[in-house]
Design an enzyme around this catalytic site. Structure first.
Site, mmCIF file in Angstrom:
data_model
loop_
_atom_site.group_PDB
_atom_site.id
_atom_site.type_symbol
_atom_site.label_atom_id
_atom_site.label_comp_id
_atom_site.label_asym_id
_atom_site.label_seq_id
_atom_site.Cartn_x
_atom_site.Cartn_y
_atom_site.Cartn_z
ATOM 1 N N HIS A 201 0.834 -1.198 0.000
ATOM 2 C CA HIS A 201 0.000 0.000 0.000
ATOM 3 C C HIS A 201 0.872 1.252 0.000
ATOM 4 O O HIS A 201 1.672 1.452 0.915
ATOM 5 C CB HIS A 201 -0.890 -0.044 1.249
ATOM 6 C CG HIS A 201 -1.851 1.087 1.352
ATOM 7 N ND1 HIS A 201 -1.965 1.868 2.465
ATOM 8 C CD2 HIS A 201 -2.759 1.565 0.473
ATOM 9 C CE1 HIS A 201 -2.915 2.771 2.274
ATOM 10 N NE2 HIS A 201 -3.409 2.606 1.074
ATOM 11 N N HIS B 283 -0.438 10.775 -2.540
ATOM 12 C CA HIS B 283 -1.772 10.419 -2.055
ATOM 13 C C HIS B 283 -2.702 11.604 -1.867
ATOM 14 O O HIS B 283 -3.812 11.644 -2.385
ATOM 15 C CB HIS B 283 -1.645 9.650 -0.730
ATOM 16 C CG HIS B 283 -2.962 9.231 -0.160
ATOM 17 N ND1 HIS B 283 -3.721 10.040 0.665
ATOM 18 C CD2 HIS B 283 -3.672 8.093 -0.312
ATOM 19 C CE1 HIS B 283 -4.835 9.414 1.002
ATOM 20 N NE2 HIS B 283 -4.834 8.233 0.419
ATOM 21 N N GLU C 119 -4.267 4.209 -8.329
ATOM 22 C CA GLU C 119 -5.534 4.801 -7.904
ATOM 23 C C GLU C 119 -5.625 6.261 -8.353
ATOM 24 O O GLU C 119 -4.768 7.082 -8.023
ATOM 25 C CB GLU C 119 -5.673 4.706 -6.378
ATOM 26 C CG GLU C 119 -7.044 5.171 -5.941
ATOM 27 C CD GLU C 119 -7.204 5.223 -4.429
ATOM 28 O OE1 GLU C 119 -6.424 4.590 -3.701
ATOM 29 O OE2 GLU C 119 -8.126 5.923 -3.998
HETATM 30 O O1 G3P Z 1 -7.361 0.690 -2.701
HETATM 31 C C1 G3P Z 1 -7.752 1.694 -1.819
HETATM 32 C C2 G3P Z 1 -6.676 1.924 -0.811
HETATM 33 O O2 G3P Z 1 -5.542 2.401 -1.438
HETATM 34 C C3 G3P Z 1 -7.095 2.773 0.342
HETATM 35 O O3 G3P Z 1 -7.198 4.091 0.025
HETATM 36 O O4 G3P Z 1 -6.826 6.346 0.880
HETATM 37 O O5 G3P Z 1 -5.088 4.651 1.273
HETATM 38 O O6 G3P Z 1 -5.469 5.512 -1.000
HETATM 39 P P1 G3P Z 1 -6.070 5.185 0.318
HETATM 40 CA CA CA Z 2 -4.602 4.234 -2.656
#
Ligand code: G3P
Ligand code: CA
Length: 303
Positions: free
Chosen positions: A47, A89, A155
């Site tokens: 992540h 992000h 994303e």
């Molecule tokens: O796939 C979604 C995950 O990445 C959670 O969201 O806010 O950490 O980008 P975020």
């Molecule tokens: Ca994300």
């Protein structure tokens, strides 16, 4: 009473016929090309490149996550004032860098002059080991070039038709349309992206997730013909459960690859894998790899 039953009979029969017709014509999703060769074991998805281990959404993080042997790199994209796709992000640079301001108000040269390792700390702010190390905000192009063979989840963080078209063009130019799954919290972004880039796999947007949850709750998930290939969901949202064992099983039945976010404790990882989760999106990919009995030492990868 008999009159009411007669009155309801025809509409109910009609509804049942429509339901059967939809079920018979519905089709499951197919496995994304990006996951081919990876789907026989649970996927470890770093992540933001593994933000618990190193500064998020940086080349430093992606290289180390790759060296760690993760299956997938997850990252977030925005567009700079001068039209470059950048990997970060938040809408602002304040939380992760030594700068201030909105990404859309800054040019690439200004963004890349910032220290993207400045705020990272593992001890609640006692030390900042990555300050002044030359870690900066990367462009998407730089990340794609550095990791051509690595599967990536990208994303889209702002709904922007130009960004979506540009993303598609960059994936095509880099020959990486089959290496990527694109997600977003913006349904309209995903719809537009699927139109301009039908060859790239996507994950379910928020409305699609809601529909799936409702159909599952009604026992009607067989009616679903997904326009997406992956389901990336939290275990619950606003206190409401989303990823039940039942939903995971039915989503998998519809051909979806089910990945859970953001799972950082090994006990949760183990529990969710037992429930059928196929991918763990985690800030600590080392913990997931260890749990799965895989190598956790950094070993330099080619891409
Ligand atoms: O796939 C979604 C995950 O990445 C959670 O969201 O806010 O950490 O980008 P975020
Ligand atoms: Ca994300």
């Amino acid at each position: 009473m008999l009159k009411l039953a007669r009155f309801l009979l025809i509409p109910l029969c009609l509804l049942a016929c429509i339901g059967v017709a939809i079920a018979l014509s519905s089709s499951p999703a197919s496995t994304p090309e990006a996951l081919n060769g990876l789907t026989d074991r649970p996927l470890v998805i770093a992540h933001r490149g593994g933000r618990g281990l190193w500064p998020e959404n940086t080349q430093f993080a992606f290289q180390r996550a790759s060296d760690l042997g993760v299956d997938v790199l997850e990252m977030d994209i925005h567009r700079s004032r001068d039209g470059h796709l950048v990997v970060i992000h938040d809408r602002r640079v304040d939380r992760t860098t030594d700068g201030q301001g909105r990404i859309r108000d800054l040019d690439l040269s200004q963004l890349q002059a910032l220290d993207a390792g400045y705020r990272w700390t593992a001890d609640g702010g006692q030390s900042f080991p990555y300050r002044g190390q030359g870690i900066r905000i990367p462009t998407l192009d730089e990340v794609l070039k550095a990791h051509p063979r690595q599967t990536k989840v990208i994303e889209i963080k702002v709904p922007d038709a130009d960004l979506e078209t540009q993303l598609c063009q960059q994936l095509q130019a880099q020959g990486q349309t089959q290496r990527v799954i694109v997600g977003s919290f913006y349904e309209r972004s995903l719809q537009r992206f699927r139109e301009v880039c039908p060859q790239v796999a996507t994950s379910a947007g928020p409305s699609s997730v809601k529909l799936l949850v409702v159909l599952n709750w009604l026992g009607l998930s067989d009616l679903l013909s997904p326009s997406y290939e992956a389901l990336q969901v939290p275990e619950e949202h606003d206190g409401l459960p989303i990823a039940s064992a039942d939903l995971i099983a039915n989503a998998r039945e519809r051909g979806l690859h089910v990945q859970l976010w953001t799972i950082n404790e090994q006990a949760d990882m183990q529990r969710l894998l037992a429930m059928g989760a196929q991918g763990l999106i985690t800030d600590y990919p080392d913990r997931a790899l260890q749990l799965l009995g895989r190598q956790t030492a950094l070993a330099r990868q080619d891409d």
